[in-house]
Design a protein around this motif. Sequence first.
Motif, mmCIF file in Angstrom:
data_model
loop_
_atom_site.group_PDB
_atom_site.id
_atom_site.type_symbol
_atom_site.label_atom_id
_atom_site.label_comp_id
_atom_site.label_asym_id
_atom_site.label_seq_id
_atom_site.Cartn_x
_atom_site.Cartn_y
_atom_site.Cartn_z
ATOM 1 N N MET A 1 0.840 -1.196 0.000
ATOM 2 C CA MET A 1 0.000 0.000 0.000
ATOM 3 C C MET A 1 0.870 1.238 0.000
ATOM 4 S SD MET A 1 -1.253 0.214 3.976
ATOM 5 C CE MET A 1 -1.956 1.838 3.756
ATOM 6 N N CYS A 2 0.257 2.395 -0.037
ATOM 7 C CA CYS A 2 0.998 3.648 0.121
ATOM 8 C C CYS A 2 0.186 4.519 1.067
ATOM 9 C CB CYS A 2 1.178 4.353 -1.223
ATOM 10 S SG CYS A 2 2.129 5.884 -1.110
ATOM 11 N N GLY A 3 0.707 4.720 2.296
ATOM 12 C CA GLY A 3 -0.016 5.496 3.280
ATOM 13 C C GLY A 3 0.740 6.694 3.800
ATOM 14 N N ARG A 4 1.968 6.881 3.336
ATOM 15 C CA ARG A 4 2.783 8.018 3.766
ATOM 16 C C ARG A 4 3.901 8.205 2.747
ATOM 17 N NH1 ARG A 4 2.844 9.266 9.211
ATOM 18 N NH2 ARG A 4 0.950 8.032 9.479
ATOM 19 N N TYR A 5 4.156 9.433 2.314
ATOM 20 C CA TYR A 5 5.240 9.623 1.352
ATOM 21 C C TYR A 5 5.899 10.982 1.470
ATOM 22 C CZ TYR A 5 2.118 12.151 -2.034
ATOM 23 O OH TYR A 5 1.284 13.036 -2.673
ATOM 24 N N VAL A 6 6.920 11.196 0.631
ATOM 25 C CA VAL A 6 7.717 12.429 0.633
ATOM 26 C C VAL A 6 7.485 13.181 -0.671
ATOM 27 C CG1 VAL A 6 10.050 13.410 0.732
ATOM 28 C CG2 VAL A 6 9.522 11.314 2.011
ATOM 29 N N MET A 7 7.218 14.488 -0.589
ATOM 30 C CA MET A 7 7.218 15.362 -1.750
ATOM 31 C C MET A 7 7.781 16.696 -1.308
ATOM 32 S SD MET A 7 6.994 16.578 -4.696
ATOM 33 C CE MET A 7 6.731 15.053 -5.554
ATOM 34 N N ALA A 8 9.047 16.894 -1.599
ATOM 35 C CA ALA A 8 9.732 18.071 -1.073
ATOM 36 C C ALA A 8 10.324 18.966 -2.148
ATOM 37 C CB ALA A 8 10.846 17.631 -0.107
ATOM 38 N N ARG A 9 10.127 18.645 -3.426
ATOM 39 C CA ARG A 9 10.709 19.490 -4.468
ATOM 40 C C ARG A 9 9.799 20.671 -4.782
ATOM 41 N NH1 ARG A 9 12.844 16.149 -8.610
ATOM 42 N NH2 ARG A 9 12.984 14.622 -6.938
ATOM 43 N N SER A 10 10.368 21.700 -5.404
ATOM 44 C CA SER A 10 9.623 22.920 -5.676
ATOM 45 C C SER A 10 8.638 22.710 -6.815
ATOM 46 C CB SER A 10 10.590 24.045 -6.058
ATOM 47 O OG SER A 10 11.170 23.790 -7.333
ATOM 48 N N ALA A 11 7.657 23.606 -6.901
ATOM 49 C CA ALA A 11 6.674 23.534 -7.974
ATOM 50 C C ALA A 11 7.351 23.659 -9.333
ATOM 51 C CB ALA A 11 5.627 24.628 -7.787
ATOM 52 N N GLY A 12 8.329 24.562 -9.438
ATOM 53 C CA GLY A 12 9.032 24.761 -10.698
ATOM 54 C C GLY A 12 9.772 23.514 -11.146
ATOM 55 N N ASP A 13 10.435 22.857 -10.212
ATOM 56 C CA ASP A 13 11.163 21.637 -10.542
ATOM 57 C C ASP A 13 10.206 20.533 -10.980
ATOM 58 O OD1 ASP A 13 13.566 22.811 -9.980
ATOM 59 O OD2 ASP A 13 13.795 21.905 -7.999
ATOM 60 N N LEU A 14 9.076 20.425 -10.302
ATOM 61 C CA LEU A 14 8.113 19.379 -10.636
ATOM 62 C C LEU A 14 7.490 19.634 -12.005
ATOM 63 C CD1 LEU A 14 6.684 16.818 -9.802
ATOM 64 C CD2 LEU A 14 4.985 18.214 -8.606
ATOM 65 N N VAL A 15 7.171 20.887 -12.302
ATOM 66 C CA VAL A 15 6.602 21.241 -13.598
ATOM 67 C C VAL A 15 7.568 20.866 -14.720
ATOM 68 C CG1 VAL A 15 6.009 23.200 -15.080
ATOM 69 C CG2 VAL A 15 5.059 23.059 -12.772
ATOM 70 N N ALA A 16 8.857 21.170 -14.519
ATOM 71 C CA ALA A 16 9.855 20.843 -15.535
ATOM 72 C C ALA A 16 10.036 19.339 -15.673
ATOM 73 C CB ALA A 16 11.186 21.508 -15.177
ATOM 74 N N GLU A 17 10.100 18.637 -14.562
ATOM 75 C CA GLU A 17 10.314 17.194 -14.581
ATOM 76 C C GLU A 17 9.141 16.476 -15.257
ATOM 77 O OE1 GLU A 17 11.561 13.394 -14.174
ATOM 78 O OE2 GLU A 17 12.804 15.116 -13.604
ATOM 79 N N ALA A 18 7.930 16.901 -14.984
ATOM 80 C CA ALA A 18 6.738 16.252 -15.526
ATOM 81 C C ALA A 18 6.398 16.722 -16.935
ATOM 82 C CB ALA A 18 5.546 16.500 -14.607
ATOM 83 N N GLU A 19 7.144 17.709 -17.436
ATOM 84 C CA GLU A 19 6.875 18.280 -18.756
ATOM 85 C C GLU A 19 5.420 18.731 -18.838
ATOM 86 O OE1 GLU A 19 8.036 15.148 -21.393
ATOM 87 O OE2 GLU A 19 10.159 15.654 -21.271
ATOM 88 N N ALA A 20 5.038 19.480 -17.815
ATOM 89 C CA ALA A 20 3.651 19.916 -17.690
ATOM 90 C C ALA A 20 3.596 21.428 -17.566
ATOM 91 C CB ALA A 20 3.022 19.260 -16.455
ATOM 92 N N GLU A 21 2.393 21.938 -17.477
ATOM 93 C CA GLU A 21 2.208 23.358 -17.210
ATOM 94 C C GLU A 21 1.388 23.504 -15.945
ATOM 95 O OE1 GLU A 21 -1.782 24.486 -19.771
ATOM 96 O OE2 GLU A 21 0.154 24.658 -20.788
ATOM 97 N N ALA A 22 1.490 24.658 -15.329
ATOM 98 C CA ALA A 22 0.755 24.902 -14.089
ATOM 99 C C ALA A 22 0.455 26.382 -13.964
ATOM 100 C CB ALA A 22 1.556 24.424 -12.878
ATOM 101 N N ASP A 23 -0.585 26.664 -13.225
ATOM 102 C CA ASP A 23 -0.922 28.046 -12.926
ATOM 103 C C ASP A 23 0.240 28.694 -12.190
ATOM 104 O OD1 ASP A 23 -2.061 30.310 -11.240
ATOM 105 O OD2 ASP A 23 -3.838 29.754 -12.385
#
Length: 262
Positions: A1-23
């Motif tokens: 299962m997945c009941g706890r995780y880590v997400m600590a990178r910045s919005a800008g880094d995530l947008v670039a990594e995912a090749e996505a756009e964001a508000d």
Amino acid sequence: MCGRYVMARSAGDLVAEAEAEADARLELRASWNVAPTSDVPVVLERFVDVPGRGRTQVRQIHVARWGLVPGWAGDASVGVRAFNARSETVLEKPTFREAVLSRRCAVPVDGYYEWKAGPGKARRPFHVSRADGAPIYFAGLYEWWRDPAKAEGDPEMWLLSTSILTVASPPADSAEPVLRELAGLHDRLPLPLSKDAMAAWLDPARRDAGTLVALATAQAYTTAADWVLSEAHPAVGNVRNDGEYLLHPDQAETVPTEDVLF
């Protein structure tokens, strides 16, 4: 299962990594102890009208509550029990079967936690992440829920929520050492997406949900083969504890360690 995780990178880094756009107003709070009912980023694709280009398929990052609330739910508390969805039954369960047809997403994480059983009641927390430090993308679902208690026009009238799919853990006799470690960690595994599987999973034009679930599960173990496991701080068991120290089991912290929700 997945009941706890880590997400600590910045919005800008995530947008670039995912090749996505964001508000431009997208805000992500770094957390080393993300728990169900928290606000989390999701990657999804949808068709939008773009000036000069017409109706265009666009990949976007949004913030959703972790715990799926289907549109027919009487209240949002349903989501507390729906933060994971079993891949084997996701096409049949009323909570998930509509979302898996056309509202599929990916949930990016820097790593996730799992507890390994020891002698007696002893349990040791482990952090699972990619060896290269890049984010893992889990197969997810999303839903929009209309809050009947909110007035028309209220910016909080609609709730976006999400769930993470899980699959059976790898066989204990897997050839890859890390897969054998994962087999001994838990009997379920959050379903990771390879780059190709993620492109297919996110495509809003596809309605062949059964094929997509099969595709994602077929590549799960190959995708997980480059993960690494490291022991985590026991304080991760308490949702009130947060900080990078949770990745370092020997770091002294005077914090509660009792297991609250895991």
